[in-house]
Design a protein around this motif. Structure first.
Motif, PDB file in Angstrom:
ATOM      1  N   HIS A  31       0.829  -1.209   0.000  1.00 49.02           N
ATOM      2  CA  HIS A  31       0.000   0.000   0.000  1.00 49.02           C
ATOM      3  C   HIS A  31       0.867   1.265   0.000  1.00 49.02           C
ATOM      4  CE1 HIS A  31      -3.453  -2.528   0.588  1.00 49.02           C
ATOM      5  NE2 HIS A  31      -4.254  -1.515   0.811  1.00 49.02           N
ATOM      6  N   SER A  32       1.957   1.245   0.749  1.00 49.82           N
ATOM      7  CA  SER A  32       2.827   2.424   0.809  1.00 49.82           C
ATOM      8  C   SER A  32       3.462   2.709  -0.543  1.00 49.82           C
ATOM      9  CB  SER A  32       3.913   2.209   1.865  1.00 49.82           C
ATOM     10  OG  SER A  32       3.360   2.048   3.150  1.00 49.82           O
ATOM     11  N   LEU A  33       3.926   1.673  -1.219  1.00 50.96           N
ATOM     12  CA  LEU A  33       4.557   1.859  -2.529  1.00 50.96           C
ATOM     13  C   LEU A  33       3.545   2.387  -3.548  1.00 50.96           C
ATOM     14  CD1 LEU A  33       6.866  -1.282  -2.710  1.00 50.96           C
ATOM     15  CD2 LEU A  33       7.592   1.108  -2.550  1.00 50.96           C
ATOM     16  N   HIS A  34       2.325   1.865  -3.491  1.00 54.09           N
ATOM     17  CA  HIS A  34       1.322   2.352  -4.426  1.00 54.09           C
ATOM     18  C   HIS A  34       0.884   3.782  -4.100  1.00 54.09           C
ATOM     19  CE1 HIS A  34       0.997  -1.831  -5.809  1.00 54.09           C
ATOM     20  NE2 HIS A  34       0.469  -1.304  -6.894  1.00 54.09           N
ATOM     21  N   ALA A  35       0.855   4.138  -2.833  1.00 56.72           N
ATOM     22  CA  ALA A  35       0.554   5.520  -2.475  1.00 56.72           C
ATOM     23  C   ALA A  35       1.646   6.459  -2.989  1.00 56.72           C
ATOM     24  CB  ALA A  35       0.411   5.648  -0.959  1.00 56.72           C
ATOM     25  N   LEU A  36       2.906   6.068  -2.814  1.00 59.02           N
ATOM     26  CA  LEU A  36       4.015   6.870  -3.344  1.00 59.02           C
ATOM     27  C   LEU A  36       3.956   6.972  -4.856  1.00 59.02           C
ATOM     28  CD1 LEU A  36       6.986   5.584  -1.141  1.00 59.02           C
ATOM     29  CD2 LEU A  36       5.936   7.859  -1.082  1.00 59.02           C
ATOM     30  N   MET A  37       3.599   5.872  -5.497  1.00 56.55           N
ATOM     31  CA  MET A  37       3.475   5.863  -6.951  1.00 56.55           C
ATOM     32  C   MET A  37       2.404   6.834  -7.418  1.00 56.55           C
ATOM     33  SD  MET A  37       2.623   2.504  -9.220  1.00 56.55           S
ATOM     34  CE  MET A  37       2.119   2.622 -10.934  1.00 56.55           C
ATOM     35  N   ALA A  38       1.258   6.829  -6.745  1.00 56.74           N
ATOM     36  CA  ALA A  38       0.174   7.739  -7.108  1.00 56.74           C
ATOM     37  C   ALA A  38       0.584   9.193  -6.907  1.00 56.74           C
ATOM     38  CB  ALA A  38      -1.074   7.410  -6.290  1.00 56.74           C
ATOM     39  N   LEU A  39       1.219   9.484  -5.783  1.00 51.68           N
ATOM     40  CA  LEU A  39       1.661  10.855  -5.523  1.00 51.68           C
ATOM     41  C   LEU A  39       2.714  11.304  -6.526  1.00 51.68           C
ATOM     42  CD1 LEU A  39       1.886  10.774  -1.620  1.00 51.68           C
ATOM     43  CD2 LEU A  39       0.171  11.962  -3.015  1.00 51.68           C
ATOM     44  N   ALA A  40       3.629  10.391  -6.882  1.00 52.08           N
ATOM     45  CA  ALA A  40       4.674  10.726  -7.850  1.00 52.08           C
ATOM     46  C   ALA A  40       4.074  11.078  -9.201  1.00 52.08           C
ATOM     47  CB  ALA A  40       5.645   9.555  -7.987  1.00 52.08           C
ATOM     48  N   MET A  41       3.084  10.303  -9.649  1.00 50.56           N
ATOM     49  CA  MET A  41       2.476  10.593 -10.947  1.00 50.56           C
ATOM     50  C   MET A  41       1.648  11.871 -10.907  1.00 50.56           C
ATOM     51  SD  MET A  41       1.588   6.976 -12.820  1.00 50.56           S
ATOM     52  CE  MET A  41       0.826   6.143 -11.433  1.00 50.56           C
ATOM     53  N   ALA A  42       1.016  12.143  -9.767  1.00 49.06           N
ATOM     54  CA  ALA A  42       0.281  13.407  -9.636  1.00 49.06           C
ATOM     55  C   ALA A  42       1.243  14.595  -9.751  1.00 49.06           C
ATOM     56  CB  ALA A  42      -0.462  13.443  -8.307  1.00 49.06           C
ATOM     57  N   LEU A  43       2.398  14.484  -9.119  1.00 50.82           N
ATOM     58  CA  LEU A  43       3.390  15.565  -9.197  1.00 50.82           C
ATOM     59  C   LEU A  43       3.942  15.724 -10.610  1.00 50.82           C
ATOM     60  CD1 LEU A  43       5.384  14.997  -5.887  1.00 50.82           C
ATOM     61  CD2 LEU A  43       3.939  16.969  -6.456  1.00 50.82           C
ATOM     62  N   MET A  44       4.131  14.596 -11.313  1.00 49.59           N
ATOM     63  CA  MET A  44       4.671  14.656 -12.669  1.00 49.59           C
ATOM     64  C   MET A  44       3.796  15.463 -13.618  1.00 49.59           C
ATOM     65  SD  MET A  44       5.954  10.832 -13.581  1.00 49.59           S
ATOM     66  CE  MET A  44       7.256  10.006 -12.661  1.00 49.59           C
ATOM     67  N   ALA A  45       2.520  15.545 -13.320  1.00 55.02           N
ATOM     68  CA  ALA A  45       1.598  16.236 -14.223  1.00 55.02           C
ATOM     69  C   ALA A  45       1.780  17.744 -14.200  1.00 55.02           C
ATOM     70  CB  ALA A  45       0.156  15.882 -13.868  1.00 55.02           C
ATOM     71  N   TRP A  46       2.532  18.259 -13.215  1.00 50.95           N
ATOM     72  CA  TRP A  46       2.643  19.699 -13.015  1.00 50.95           C
ATOM     73  C   TRP A  46       4.066  20.186 -13.243  1.00 50.95           C
ATOM     74  CZ3 TRP A  46      -1.672  22.594 -12.193  1.00 50.95           C
ATOM     75  CH2 TRP A  46      -2.840  21.863 -11.917  1.00 50.95           C
ATOM     76  N   PRO A  47       4.229  21.461 -13.645  1.00 48.89           N
ATOM     77  CA  PRO A  47       5.573  21.979 -13.935  1.00 48.89           C
ATOM     78  C   PRO A  47       6.554  21.832 -12.778  1.00 48.89           C
ATOM     79  CG  PRO A  47       3.894  23.501 -14.711  1.00 48.89           C
ATOM     80  CD  PRO A  47       3.176  22.445 -13.930  1.00 48.89           C
ATOM     81  N   ARG A  48       6.154  22.195 -11.563  1.00 48.66           N
ATOM     82  CA  ARG A  48       7.061  22.103 -10.426  1.00 48.66           C
ATOM     83  C   ARG A  48       7.427  20.640 -10.136  1.00 48.66           C
ATOM     84  NH1 ARG A  48       7.358  26.716  -7.209  1.00 48.66           N
ATOM     85  NH2 ARG A  48       7.267  28.503  -8.630  1.00 48.66           N
ATOM     86  N   GLY A  49       6.472  19.750 -10.307  1.00 44.26           N
ATOM     87  CA  GLY A  49       6.752  18.336 -10.079  1.00 44.26           C
ATOM     88  C   GLY A  49       7.755  17.791 -11.065  1.00 44.26           C
ATOM     89  N   ALA A  50       7.678  18.255 -12.310  1.00 42.62           N
ATOM     90  CA  ALA A  50       8.624  17.799 -13.324  1.00 42.62           C
ATOM     91  C   ALA A  50      10.029  18.322 -13.064  1.00 42.62           C
ATOM     92  CB  ALA A  50       8.157  18.232 -14.716  1.00 42.62           C
ATOM     93  N   ASP A  51      10.157  19.372 -12.249  1.00 43.07           N
ATOM     94  CA  ASP A  51      11.474  19.927 -11.928  1.00 43.07           C
ATOM     95  C   ASP A  51      12.153  19.226 -10.747  1.00 43.07           C
ATOM     96  OD1 ASP A  51      11.622  21.837 -13.915  1.00 43.07           O
ATOM     97  OD2 ASP A  51      10.548  23.345 -12.760  1.00 43.07           O
ATOM     98  N   LEU A  52      11.436  18.354 -10.057  1.00 43.31           N
ATOM     99  CA  LEU A  52      12.006  17.685  -8.889  1.00 43.31           C
ATOM    100  C   LEU A  52      13.071  16.671  -9.305  1.00 43.31           C
ATOM    101  CD1 LEU A  52       8.734  17.056  -6.831  1.00 43.31           C
ATOM    102  CD2 LEU A  52      10.482  18.813  -6.435  1.00 43.31           C
ATOM    103  N   PRO A  53      13.998  16.322  -8.392  1.00 38.68           N
ATOM    104  CA  PRO A  53      15.024  15.316  -8.716  1.00 38.68           C
ATOM    105  C   PRO A  53      14.390  13.987  -9.117  1.00 38.68           C
ATOM    106  CG  PRO A  53      15.564  16.470  -6.683  1.00 38.68           C
ATOM    107  CD  PRO A  53      14.176  16.898  -7.048  1.00 38.68           C
ATOM    108  N   THR A  54      15.045  13.293 -10.021  1.00 36.36           N
ATOM    109  CA  THR A  54      14.502  12.047 -10.551  1.00 36.36           C
ATOM    110  C   THR A  54      15.305  10.805 -10.163  1.00 36.36           C
ATOM    111  OG1 THR A  54      15.757  12.346 -12.595  1.00 36.36           O
ATOM    112  CG2 THR A  54      13.514  13.221 -12.548  1.00 36.36           C
ATOM    113  N   THR A  55      16.559  10.979  -9.787  1.00 33.99           N
ATOM    114  CA  THR A  55      17.412   9.817  -9.532  1.00 33.99           C
ATOM    115  C   THR A  55      16.913   8.994  -8.348  1.00 33.99           C
ATOM    116  OG1 THR A  55      19.333  11.008 -10.408  1.00 33.99           O
ATOM    117  CG2 THR A  55      19.758   9.025  -9.100  1.00 33.99           C
ATOM    118  N   GLY A  56      16.575   9.668  -7.253  1.00 32.49           N
ATOM    119  CA  GLY A  56      16.095   8.955  -6.069  1.00 32.49           C
ATOM    120  C   GLY A  56      14.838   8.140  -6.340  1.00 32.49           C
ATOM    121  N   PRO A  57      13.778   8.757  -6.920  1.00 33.73           N
ATOM    122  CA  PRO A  57      12.590   7.967  -7.240  1.00 33.73           C
ATOM    123  C   PRO A  57      12.863   6.843  -8.229  1.00 33.73           C
ATOM    124  CG  PRO A  57      12.067  10.300  -7.263  1.00 33.73           C
ATOM    125  CD  PRO A  57      13.555  10.193  -7.123  1.00 33.73           C
TER     126      PRO A  57
END
Length: 213
Positions: free
Chosen positions: A39-65
């Motif tokens: 459940h935790s991994l899927h929650a993180l996955m959902a939040l990550a994709m929600a952030l990707m949809a927005w300009p600021r989210g696309a600017d976040l670091p990508t290596t860690g995720p």
């Protein structure tokens, strides 16, 4: 980043619902430790994709995720190999985590060989992810993102496979939900909600991959 504002809000709301359902499941479900991890991994996955949809989210670091979702895929693969009872579901989760890792690989500058051409106000930028804003790319200079003719066929093929595969998975989960509702007695509300969340997650991922082509 998804360019269409309406689609961006729809996708954000969809993933927010998915993340909320997963967190709620952890809070009230009395899950075993493996269920909490899932459940935790899927929650993180959902939040990550929600952030990707927005300009600021696309600017976040990508290596860690990217590393996180690769490790999650390895974990689910190990669970599938060791536990016959959860083999099908764990294999599916492993593929979902690999798809997320691939999405972050596309967003990571210099990781994939072929850039896309970006036309804007006075400057040109390269990126391996068409139709989405890349980390470090100011939104003020971006107007059009197009895939060049030189995009590696493997990248295009994988994006198509993941788009179609996610859409098929979403349709399958929807049919599973309808089948569970018709059983006598129907599946529990908790089970139906979990299946509905899987359908929404798959549909949202198909939308994200479609936006990248």
């Amino acid at each position: 980043m998804i360019q269409d504002l309406v689609v961006r809000w729809v996708v954000t709301a969809l993933f927010a619902l998915c993340a909320t359902e997963r967190v709620h499941g952890i809070a009230v479900g009395r899950l075993p430790w493996r269920g909490v991890v899932v459940h935790s991994l899927h929650a993180l996955m959902a939040l990550a994709m929600a952030l990707m949809a927005w300009p600021r989210g696309a600017d976040l670091p990508t290596t860690g995720p990217l590393v996180l979702f690769l490790l999650a895929a390895v974990w689910f693969t190990a669970v599938a190999a060791r536990t016959a009872e959860h083999r099908r579901s764990s294999s599916y989760h492993a593929l979902m985590m690999l798809a997320m890792a691939w999405m972050y690989a596309l967003m990571t500058d210099g990781l994939l060989p072929a850039p896309v051409s970006v036309t804007g106000a006075g400057s040109d930028h390269g990126s391996s992810m068409p139709a989405m804003h890349m980390p470090g790319m100011p939104m003020s200079v971006v107007s059009v993102v197009e895939a060049p003719a030189g995009t590696p066929p493997l990248v295009t093929m994988l994006n198509w496979v993941l788009t179609i595969g996610s859409a098929v998975a979403g349709a399958w989960w929807l049919s599973e939900l309808l089948a569970r509702r018709r059983t006598k007695p129907p599946a529990s509300g908790r089970a139906q909600l979990t299946i509905a969340t899987q359908a929404l997650m798959a549909a949202g991922m198909a939308t994200m991959f479609a936006a990248m082509m």
